[in-house]
Write an enzyme that holds these catalytic residues in place. Structure first.
Site, PDB file in Angstrom:
ATOM      1  N   THR A   1     -24.657 -11.905  42.264  1.00 21.53           N
ATOM      2  CA  THR A   1     -24.225 -10.724  43.014  1.00 21.53           C
ATOM      3  C   THR A   1     -25.315  -9.651  43.068  1.00 21.53           C
ATOM      4  O   THR A   1     -25.112  -8.602  43.669  1.00 21.53           O
ATOM      5  CB  THR A   1     -22.986 -10.089  42.363  1.00 21.53           C
ATOM      6  OG1 THR A   1     -23.364  -9.665  41.044  1.00 21.53           O
ATOM      7  CG2 THR A   1     -21.836 -11.060  42.257  1.00 21.53           C
TER       8      THR A   1
ATOM      9  N   GLY B   1     -21.237   0.980  39.892  1.00 24.96           N
ATOM     10  CA  GLY B   1     -22.638   1.008  39.476  1.00 24.96           C
ATOM     11  C   GLY B   1     -22.745   1.248  37.977  1.00 24.96           C
ATOM     12  O   GLY B   1     -23.702   1.847  37.485  1.00 24.96           O
TER      13      GLY B   1
ATOM     14  N   SER C   1     -17.835  -1.942  36.102  1.00 19.99           N
ATOM     15  CA  SER C   1     -17.796  -2.674  37.362  1.00 19.99           C
ATOM     16  C   SER C   1     -19.016  -2.417  38.201  1.00 19.99           C
ATOM     17  O   SER C   1     -19.671  -1.375  38.090  1.00 19.99           O
ATOM     18  CB  SER C   1     -16.536  -2.324  38.146  1.00 19.99           C
ATOM     19  OG  SER C   1     -16.757  -1.109  38.836  1.00 19.99           O
ATOM     20  N   LYS C   2     -19.292  -3.406  39.043  1.00 18.47           N
ATOM     21  CA  LYS C   2     -20.420  -3.303  39.948  1.00 18.47           C
ATOM     22  C   LYS C   2     -20.183  -2.164  40.934  1.00 18.47           C
ATOM     23  O   LYS C   2     -21.075  -1.404  41.268  1.00 18.47           O
ATOM     24  CB  LYS C   2     -20.562  -4.631  40.693  1.00 18.47           C
ATOM     25  CG  LYS C   2     -21.640  -4.602  41.741  1.00 18.47           C
ATOM     26  CD  LYS C   2     -21.727  -5.906  42.486  1.00 18.47           C
ATOM     27  CE  LYS C   2     -22.786  -5.788  43.583  1.00 18.47           C
ATOM     28  NZ  LYS C   2     -22.897  -6.972  44.398  1.00 18.47           N
ATOM     29  N   ARG C   3     -18.913  -2.074  41.379  1.00 20.31           N
ATOM     30  CA  ARG C   3     -18.596  -1.070  42.388  1.00 20.31           C
ATOM     31  C   ARG C   3     -18.948   0.336  41.923  1.00 20.31           C
ATOM     32  O   ARG C   3     -19.434   1.153  42.685  1.00 20.31           O
ATOM     33  CB  ARG C   3     -17.115  -1.160  42.742  1.00 20.31           C
ATOM     34  CG  ARG C   3     -16.888  -0.843  44.180  1.00 20.31           C
ATOM     35  CD  ARG C   3     -15.432  -0.842  44.554  1.00 20.31           C
ATOM     36  NE  ARG C   3     -14.557  -0.934  43.426  1.00 20.31           N
ATOM     37  CZ  ARG C   3     -13.570  -1.803  43.327  1.00 20.31           C
ATOM     38  NH1 ARG C   3     -13.361  -2.656  44.274  1.00 20.31           N
ATOM     39  NH2 ARG C   3     -12.773  -1.816  42.278  1.00 20.31           N
TER      40      ARG C   3
END
Ligand code: GLU
Length: 479
Positions: free
Chosen positions: A14, A258, A254-256
């Site tokens: 990802t 950052g 989470s990636k969202r």
């Protein structure tokens, strides 16, 4: 003969690795290396919508920086390749069909419309959606006819409807799930791609993985995987489900958001060795109270039975504590590498001598906890004026101070050779002449020249500021 321990790090590409992902890789590495086993990289790219260009480079770069070297992977294939799931589609298809033949899986032709309706109904009844087994009992003739007619299908796992599935997790202990709540999950999608739920089992078996270490979100689906192992007659791996790493807000990283990306930390001048050391302590602890370990030392002492069940919290302050420890030990060259780019980004260094920059960075070695912090910590060297906070103001009310500063100014003015030694001498002379010592001697000088009550060694700070700046600040009145 003892089977060689083999673990795998199995990221989805990802393009982002938060510290929780990296912590999994570290534990998987430690597990393998502690047993002189193999550590493998497998790229799980079956969800093509999540795939990001360059993500595999990113995974390799991160692991290389952290010292996590792979014995096998897409770039150094061993005997168990390919190591990228999208290159293994024929393998999954073969095993999915084998499972149908064995009676442990079935073709499902349900349309998305039908499934949407079921989902809607489940929502209305406030129950969790579960596929209703509509296609489970199609006859061979019906199946063949539909396939011939080109109707798209998925392959679903046929779950037992009675009984209990039990397994032993190395971290969470005995896990048992009633089979009737296990959904007939999709193994192979209509586009011929496998789901994670299928591919992980096929790959872990074919790649000889002995210990499956992964996030605890898979604890409750593992009974389904075990049923697959049993259906094939394969030996199950040891399961090591890892506790979650949450952010300071208690929420999953989470990636969202950052959250706590390894690369961001690295770019801010956190040292990979310190990050690895800290992450190894997130949800794991050694038998002693020690906290500082190199990767090799961790390999030596790692014991997965000491992994905790409780979610761990990623605490930036604690990471800074580890990082500061590692920064103190850095040779100058390495220290310059993680600090100078941040100084350059914040200030104009074109008029500064190289040696001045080196002296500045050395002076702050014990005062910064990550590379970028050098910029804020050294602002006093790049500003014309200093700002005093209330505490400084209050301290400077002290009666003896004007005389102390006047005497010190005189001694400084007399210095012709601007060296740290001569500056120390001027401070000592001031002590004698003004009759003050300790805090009443150092603090007014420090506040007047730096605007701060704390900082690195005073004579060195004065030396770096330069005679002109220091005299200007000594003569400027704030009151
Ligand atoms: N590809 C999965 C993920 O990124 C890996 C889970 C596993 O280690 O099996 O969450």
């Amino acid at each position: 003969m003892k089977v060689k321990t083999r673990t795998r790090y199995a990221p989805s590409p990802t393009g982002f690795m938060h510290v929780g992902n990296l912590r999994s890789a570290i534990f998987e590495y430690l597990l393998a290396r502690h047993d002189q086993g193999d550590f493998i990289l497998r790229i799980e790219d079956t969800d093509q919508t999540r795939k990001v260009e360059g993500a595999v480079d990113f995974i390799y770069d991160t692991c290389r920086l952290c010292g996590l070297d792979f014995d096998e992977g897409p770039r150094n294939p061993g005997a168990y390749g390919p190591y990228t799931q999208s290159e293994r589609l024929a393998i999954y298809q073969k095993y999915a069909h084998e499972l149908v033949e064995k009676g442990h899986a079935y073709y499902c032709f349900c349309t998305s419309d039908r499934l949407d309706k079921l989902r809607q109904q489940a929502d209305e009844n406030k129950v969790a959606f579960q596929y209703d087994g509509h296609c489970k009992n199609l006859s061979i003739a019906e199946v063949e006819e539909k396939i011939k007619a080109g109707i798209p299908y998925v392959i679903r796992q046929k779950m037992p409807t009675t009984g209990v599935s039990v397994y032993e997790d190395l971290v969470y202990g005995k896990i048992s799930v009633e089979n009737r709540i296990l959904e007939d999950q999709i193994l192979l999608k209509s586009d011929g791609y496998p789901t994670y739920n299928f591919a992980n089992v096929i790959d872990d078996h074919l790649m000889g993985i002995t210990h499956v270490a992964r996030g605890n979100e898979y604890v409750m689906s593992t009974p389904k995987y075990n049923l697959l192992y049993e259906a094939f007659g394969w030996e199950k791996p040891v399961y090591v489900h890892l506790p979650m790493v949450n952010g300071a807000d208690g929420k999953k990283l989470s990636k969202r958001n950052g959250d706590a990306s390894f690369m961001d930390l690295y770019k801010e001048g956190y040292l990979p060795a310190a990050i690895v050391n800290y992450l190894a302590m997130l949800g794991w602890s050694p038998a002693t109270n020690d906290e500082i370990f190199t990767l090799d030392e961790l390999v030596e002492i790692f014991d997965p039975r000491r992994i905790s069940k409780a979610p761990a919290v990623f605490d930036l302050k604690k990471l800074q504590w580890f990082n500061a420890h590692y920064i103190k030990k850095l040779p100058l060259e390495a220290l310059l590498e993680i600090t100078v780019p941040h100084l350059q980004a914040a200030y104009d260094l074109s008029q500064k001598e190289e040696n001045w920059v080196k002296e500045l960075v050395s002076l702050y070695q014990n005062h910064i906890s990550y590379g970028k912090e050098i910029a804020s910590e050294t602002a006093l060297f790049f500003q014309d004026e200093t700002d005093w906070d209330q505490e400084c103001q209050a301290f400077m009310e002290e009666e003896t101070i004007p005389k102390t500063l006047a005497v010190f100014t005189q001694y400084l003015e007399q210095i012709s050779d601007w060296t740290v030694e001569n500056i120390k001498q001027a401070i000592n002379d001031t002590k004698e002449q003004a009759g003050v010592k300790g805090k009443l001697l150092f603090m007014p000088i420090r506040i007047q020249v730096s605007g701060q009550m704390h900082g690195p060694e005073l004579p060195n700070t004065i030396h770096l500021l330069g005679k002109e700046t220091v005299l200007k600040r000594l003569k400027s009145s704030k009151n």
